[in-house]
Design a protein around this motif. Structure first.
Motif, PDB file in Angstrom:
ATOM      1  N   ASP A  80      38.356  29.370 192.055  1.00  0.00           N
ATOM      2  CA  ASP A  80      38.395  29.902 190.691  1.00  0.00           C
ATOM      3  C   ASP A  80      37.594  29.033 189.722  1.00  0.00           C
ATOM      4  O   ASP A  80      37.628  29.240 188.534  1.00  0.00           O
ATOM      5  N   LYS A  83      35.363  30.712 186.989  1.00  0.00           N
ATOM      6  CA  LYS A  83      36.188  31.437 186.014  1.00  0.00           C
ATOM      7  C   LYS A  83      36.928  30.454 185.119  1.00  0.00           C
ATOM      8  O   LYS A  83      37.061  30.666 183.924  1.00  0.00           O
ATOM      9  N   MET A  84      37.424  29.356 185.740  1.00  0.00           N
ATOM     10  CA  MET A  84      38.155  28.364 184.956  1.00  0.00           C
ATOM     11  C   MET A  84      37.223  27.714 183.936  1.00  0.00           C
ATOM     12  O   MET A  84      37.584  27.544 182.779  1.00  0.00           O
ATOM     13  N   ASP A  86      34.595  29.014 182.620  1.00  0.00           N
ATOM     14  CA  ASP A  86      34.327  30.000 181.574  1.00  0.00           C
ATOM     15  C   ASP A  86      35.503  30.130 180.617  1.00  0.00           C
ATOM     16  O   ASP A  86      35.313  30.281 179.409  1.00  0.00           O
ATOM     17  N   ARG A  87      36.734  30.060 181.139  1.00  0.00           N
ATOM     18  CA  ARG A  87      37.914  30.149 180.269  1.00  0.00           C
ATOM     19  C   ARG A  87      37.982  28.957 179.326  1.00  0.00           C
ATOM     20  O   ARG A  87      38.332  29.093 178.157  1.00  0.00           O
ATOM     21  N   ASP A  90      35.299  29.531 176.704  1.00  0.00           N
ATOM     22  CA  ASP A  90      35.745  30.581 175.776  1.00  0.00           C
ATOM     23  C   ASP A  90      36.800  30.051 174.810  1.00  0.00           C
ATOM     24  O   ASP A  90      36.840  30.440 173.646  1.00  0.00           O
ATOM     25  N   SER A  91      37.654  29.165 175.290  1.00  0.00           N
ATOM     26  CA  SER A  91      38.692  28.600 174.421  1.00  0.00           C
ATOM     27  C   SER A  91      38.106  27.635 173.399  1.00  0.00           C
ATOM     28  O   SER A  91      38.623  27.515 172.289  1.00  0.00           O
ATOM     29  N   SER A 129      47.078  33.281 186.783  1.00  0.00           N
ATOM     30  CA  SER A 129      46.217  33.802 187.851  1.00  0.00           C
ATOM     31  C   SER A 129      46.926  33.728 189.203  1.00  0.00           C
ATOM     32  O   SER A 129      46.772  34.621 190.031  1.00  0.00           O
TER      33      SER A 129
END
Length: 137
Positions: A80, A83-84, A86-87, A90-91, A129
């Motif tokens: 992951d 995705k992690m 990117d999270r 994004d935060s 997740s």
């Protein structure tokens, strides 16, 4: 951490001492929606184990199973990774937009990020997740 339980496969009563660091790490990497005591969660996991092969101590089997669970959690996190990342980005973007002016130079943005890294964090981990993954299987 001392755990007393009955092995489901044979009905054998077993007492095992799991090293505290291993027990705590396993508990941290195996989220549970249930409100149960820590030893009960480990007990439920150990009850699922099969009898060891001849000459192999059950302690090794139990510790190996817990380590395998921890490594599986780590593997899921590594898979992951993108995705992690990117999270996390994004935060951070909303914070960054309020921390620097839209006309800020790259050097000013990097300086603000360095300042942000010095702020003490209170970490709370989310297992959303993994819960979705568990529900899907």
């Amino acid at each position: 951490m001392k755990v007393n339980y009955v092995r489901k496969s044979t009905g054998t009563r077993t007492t095992i001492i799991i090293p505290d660091h291993l027990g705590q790490l396993w508990l941290a990497t195996t989220p549970s929606n249930a409100v149960t005591r820590d030893t009960k969660r480990i007990k439920e996991r150990l009850e699922q184990l099969d009898e060891p092969e001849a000459g192999e101590p059950f302690q090794r089997v139990a510790e190996s199973a817990l380590v395998a669970d921890i490594e599986a959690y780590q593997a899921r996190l590594l898979v992951d990774g993108e995705k992690m990342r990117d999270r996390v980005i994004d935060s951070l973007i909303p914070w960054l937009m309020s921390a620097v002016e839209p006309t800020a130079t790259a050097a000013e943005v990097l300086k603000e990020i360095e300042r942000f890294k010095t702020i003490p964090w209170e970490i709370s981990e989310s297992y959303e997740s993994l819960e979705r993954q568990r529900d899907a299987s």
